[in-house]
Scaffold this motif. Structure first.
Motif, PDB file in Angstrom:
ATOM      1  N   GLU A   1       2.667  27.868  25.456  1.00  0.00           N
ATOM      2  CA  GLU A   1       1.223  28.114  25.462  1.00  0.00           C
ATOM      3  C   GLU A   1       0.522  27.217  24.447  1.00  0.00           C
ATOM      4  O   GLU A   1      -0.539  26.642  24.731  1.00  0.00           O
ATOM      5  CB  GLU A   1       0.937  29.576  25.156  1.00  0.00           C
ATOM      6  N   ALA A   2       1.092  27.120  23.257  1.00  0.00           N
ATOM      7  CA  ALA A   2       0.470  26.311  22.211  1.00  0.00           C
ATOM      8  C   ALA A   2       0.353  24.858  22.635  1.00  0.00           C
ATOM      9  O   ALA A   2      -0.703  24.231  22.465  1.00  0.00           O
ATOM     10  CB  ALA A   2       1.277  26.427  20.915  1.00  0.00           C
ATOM     11  N   VAL A   3       1.409  24.303  23.208  1.00  0.00           N
ATOM     12  CA  VAL A   3       1.410  22.884  23.568  1.00  0.00           C
ATOM     13  C   VAL A   3       0.489  22.621  24.764  1.00  0.00           C
ATOM     14  O   VAL A   3      -0.281  21.652  24.771  1.00  0.00           O
ATOM     15  CB  VAL A   3       2.839  22.394  23.855  1.00  0.00           C
ATOM     16  N   VAL A   4       0.545  23.465  25.769  1.00  0.00           N
ATOM     17  CA  VAL A   4      -0.286  23.259  26.961  1.00  0.00           C
ATOM     18  C   VAL A   4      -1.764  23.225  26.589  1.00  0.00           C
ATOM     19  O   VAL A   4      -2.520  22.368  27.048  1.00  0.00           O
ATOM     20  CB  VAL A   4      -0.021  24.353  28.013  1.00  0.00           C
TER      21      VAL A   4
ATOM     22  N   ARG B   1      -1.976  16.801  25.704  1.00  0.00           N
ATOM     23  CA  ARG B   1      -1.035  16.009  26.495  1.00  0.00           C
ATOM     24  C   ARG B   1      -0.489  16.863  27.634  1.00  0.00           C
ATOM     25  O   ARG B   1      -0.426  18.099  27.530  1.00  0.00           O
ATOM     26  CB  ARG B   1       0.135  15.543  25.630  1.00  0.00           C
ATOM     27  N   PRO B   2      -0.062  16.259  28.739  1.00  0.00           N
ATOM     28  CA  PRO B   2       0.543  17.052  29.806  1.00  0.00           C
ATOM     29  C   PRO B   2       1.879  17.629  29.366  1.00  0.00           C
ATOM     30  O   PRO B   2       2.540  17.082  28.479  1.00  0.00           O
ATOM     31  CB  PRO B   2       0.722  16.034  30.942  1.00  0.00           C
ATOM     32  N   ALA B   3       2.242  18.729  29.993  1.00  0.00           N
ATOM     33  CA  ALA B   3       3.500  19.401  29.655  1.00  0.00           C
ATOM     34  C   ALA B   3       4.245  19.736  30.940  1.00  0.00           C
ATOM     35  O   ALA B   3       3.648  20.204  31.911  1.00  0.00           O
ATOM     36  CB  ALA B   3       3.226  20.676  28.860  1.00  0.00           C
ATOM     37  N   LEU B   4       5.524  19.491  30.928  1.00  0.00           N
ATOM     38  CA  LEU B   4       6.370  19.795  32.081  1.00  0.00           C
ATOM     39  C   LEU B   4       7.224  21.007  31.736  1.00  0.00           C
ATOM     40  O   LEU B   4       8.077  20.955  30.840  1.00  0.00           O
ATOM     41  CB  LEU B   4       7.252  18.599  32.434  1.00  0.00           C
ATOM     42  N   MET B   5       6.965  22.114  32.428  1.00  0.00           N
ATOM     43  CA  MET B   5       7.739  23.344  32.237  1.00  0.00           C
ATOM     44  C   MET B   5       9.069  23.230  32.983  1.00  0.00           C
ATOM     45  O   MET B   5       9.095  22.881  34.172  1.00  0.00           O
ATOM     46  CB  MET B   5       6.981  24.552  32.789  1.00  0.00           C
ATOM     47  N   LEU B   6      10.157  23.540  32.287  1.00  0.00           N
ATOM     48  CA  LEU B   6      11.490  23.413  32.887  1.00  0.00           C
ATOM     49  C   LEU B   6      12.160  24.778  32.965  1.00  0.00           C
ATOM     50  O   LEU B   6      12.348  25.447  31.947  1.00  0.00           O
ATOM     51  CB  LEU B   6      12.358  22.472  32.048  1.00  0.00           C
ATOM     52  N   PRO B   7      12.549  25.220  34.170  1.00  0.00           N
ATOM     53  CA  PRO B   7      13.300  26.472  34.295  1.00  0.00           C
ATOM     54  C   PRO B   7      14.739  26.268  33.843  1.00  0.00           C
ATOM     55  O   PRO B   7      15.173  25.145  33.568  1.00  0.00           O
ATOM     56  CB  PRO B   7      13.217  26.761  35.796  1.00  0.00           C
TER      57      PRO B   7
ATOM     58  N   LEU C   1       5.981  20.803  40.933  1.00  0.00           N
ATOM     59  CA  LEU C   1       4.636  21.272  41.263  1.00  0.00           C
ATOM     60  C   LEU C   1       3.693  20.798  40.164  1.00  0.00           C
ATOM     61  O   LEU C   1       3.970  20.978  38.973  1.00  0.00           O
ATOM     62  CB  LEU C   1       4.611  22.802  41.352  1.00  0.00           C
ATOM     63  N   VAL C   2       2.590  20.183  40.562  1.00  0.00           N
ATOM     64  CA  VAL C   2       1.583  19.698  39.618  1.00  0.00           C
ATOM     65  C   VAL C   2       0.359  20.595  39.735  1.00  0.00           C
ATOM     66  O   VAL C   2      -0.143  20.834  40.845  1.00  0.00           O
ATOM     67  CB  VAL C   2       1.181  18.239  39.936  1.00  0.00           C
ATOM     68  N   MET C   3      -0.129  21.095  38.605  1.00  0.00           N
ATOM     69  CA  MET C   3      -1.309  21.955  38.648  1.00  0.00           C
ATOM     70  C   MET C   3      -2.042  21.925  37.316  1.00  0.00           C
ATOM     71  O   MET C   3      -1.479  21.580  36.272  1.00  0.00           O
ATOM     72  CB  MET C   3      -0.924  23.396  38.992  1.00  0.00           C
TER      73      MET C   3
ATOM     74  N   LEU D   1       4.349  20.771  36.261  1.00  0.00           N
ATOM     75  CA  LEU D   1       3.583  19.969  35.317  1.00  0.00           C
ATOM     76  C   LEU D   1       2.219  20.610  35.144  1.00  0.00           C
ATOM     77  O   LEU D   1       1.446  20.707  36.110  1.00  0.00           O
ATOM     78  CB  LEU D   1       3.430  18.527  35.806  1.00  0.00           C
ATOM     79  N   LEU D   2       1.944  21.077  33.933  1.00  0.00           N
ATOM     80  CA  LEU D   2       0.670  21.709  33.607  1.00  0.00           C
ATOM     81  C   LEU D   2      -0.139  20.778  32.719  1.00  0.00           C
ATOM     82  O   LEU D   2       0.388  20.191  31.776  1.00  0.00           O
ATOM     83  CB  LEU D   2       0.889  23.019  32.850  1.00  0.00           C
ATOM     84  N   SER D   3      -1.419  20.661  33.021  1.00  0.00           N
ATOM     85  CA  SER D   3      -2.288  19.817  32.201  1.00  0.00           C
ATOM     86  C   SER D   3      -3.606  20.535  32.017  1.00  0.00           C
ATOM     87  O   SER D   3      -4.191  21.062  32.957  1.00  0.00           O
ATOM     88  CB  SER D   3      -2.504  18.465  32.891  1.00  0.00           C
ATOM     89  N   HIS D   4      -4.071  20.550  30.766  1.00  0.00           N
ATOM     90  CA  HIS D   4      -5.311  21.256  30.450  1.00  0.00           C
ATOM     91  C   HIS D   4      -6.355  20.276  29.926  1.00  0.00           C
ATOM     92  O   HIS D   4      -7.520  20.498  30.001  1.00  0.00           O
ATOM     93  CB  HIS D   4      -5.045  22.317  29.400  1.00  0.00           C
TER      94      HIS D   4
END
Length: 277
Positions: A133-136, A141-147, A243-245, A274-277
């Motif tokens: 949450e902090a990084v997103v 910068r964009p962040a790629l969440m990895l399961p 998934l990009v969103m 990939l989450l980008s805010h």
């Protein structure tokens, strides 16, 4: 220019699993990027209460917790180096101590010097969730969440698109991934909220095709499913491995208010997002 990926590895109160380090190396290798891993260990303030020292030996408990966290961080960094050597990619490792309340801020500051942050998410790991949450929302910068388990690479990227600012930002940040994709599916959910452009998916797909990318448009309905889970399920059903969103939400002094799609992804990650805010 070779991309620079950043991997924060917080070690307290819940350290990351080995799979986070291994998956980060696999992603960096897939995209020919350099990987920079940082173990963020706790700097726990001393307790001055004389009674706690007498009955519990709190200072020793703090020293033990810090030492255990450092050992775990060093194990994770060693795994990054070993896996990177096997994959033939460049990987740098470092460690730092930070107050517990500042772990997310430290991850953000370091993420800003890289192209992409790789964030491992594990069910029930509140430390990983906090860092994500902090990084997103704080790194810019964009962040790629990895399961925990990566899907087999297919080269198929799904883009969640509603024509919004954050969706456009995510699309731009995902450009390196889109350029390597063998197929791009632009996915618009039509039964979740009113869209300003009813042909948004096809307009974006046409723009991507004009740029030389293989893209198609898909309008989907998710019914009663939560938006985050529904988007991931559609992406998986399409055979996408990413998934990009856009990351919806805002923060006020670390008090996060998340949009439904973002919350659904962070709470139940099913494929790389990939989450980008």
């Amino acid at each position: 220019m070779r991309q620079q990926f950043f991997l924060p590895l917080a070690t307290y109160p819940e350290a990351y699993a080995d799979a986070v380090a291994a998956n980060a190396v696999a992603i960096a290798s897939r995209f020919g990027a350099e990987l920079h891993a940082l173990a963020i260990n706790p700097d726990i303030p001393p307790v001055s209460n004389a009674l706690s020292k007498l009955l519990l030996d709190t200072p020793q408990m703090i020293r033990d917790a810090e030492a255990s966290s450092r050992r775990r961080g060093q194990e994770l960094l060693a795994l990054v180096k070993a896996r990177a050597a096997q994959a033939g990619i460049v990987a740098g490792v470092a460690e730092i101590a930070a107050p517990l309340a500042a772990i997310g801020d430290v991850a953000c500051r370091h993420a800003r010097y890289h192209d992409l942050a790789l964030l491992g998410l594990e069910p029930g790991n509140t430390t990983a969730r906090m860092v994500a949450e902090a990084v997103v929302f704080g790194a810019g910068r964009p962040a790629l969440m990895l399961p925990g388990v990566l899907p087999e690479p297919t080269g198929h990227v799904a883009v969640a698109w509603d024509g919004s600012r954050v969706a456009a930002r995510a699309l731009a940040d995902a450009r390196p991934f889109l350029e390597k994709a063998s197929r791009i599916s632009v996915v618009t959910v039509v039964d979740e909220k009113k869209l300003h452009d009813t042909d948004a998916a096809e307009r974006l797909a046409a723009s991507l095709r004009h740029a030389g990318l293989a893209a198609d448009a898909l309008a989907v309905r998710i019914g009663d499913a939560a938006i985050g889970a529904g988007l991931q399920e559609k992406a998986i059903a399409l055979g996408a491995d990413l998934l990009v969103m856009g990351g919806y939400g805002h923060s006020r002094i670390r008090d996060f208010v998340l949009g439904g799609a973002t919350e659904g992804v962070l709470a139940d990650l099913r494929l790389p997002v990939l989450l980008s805010h």
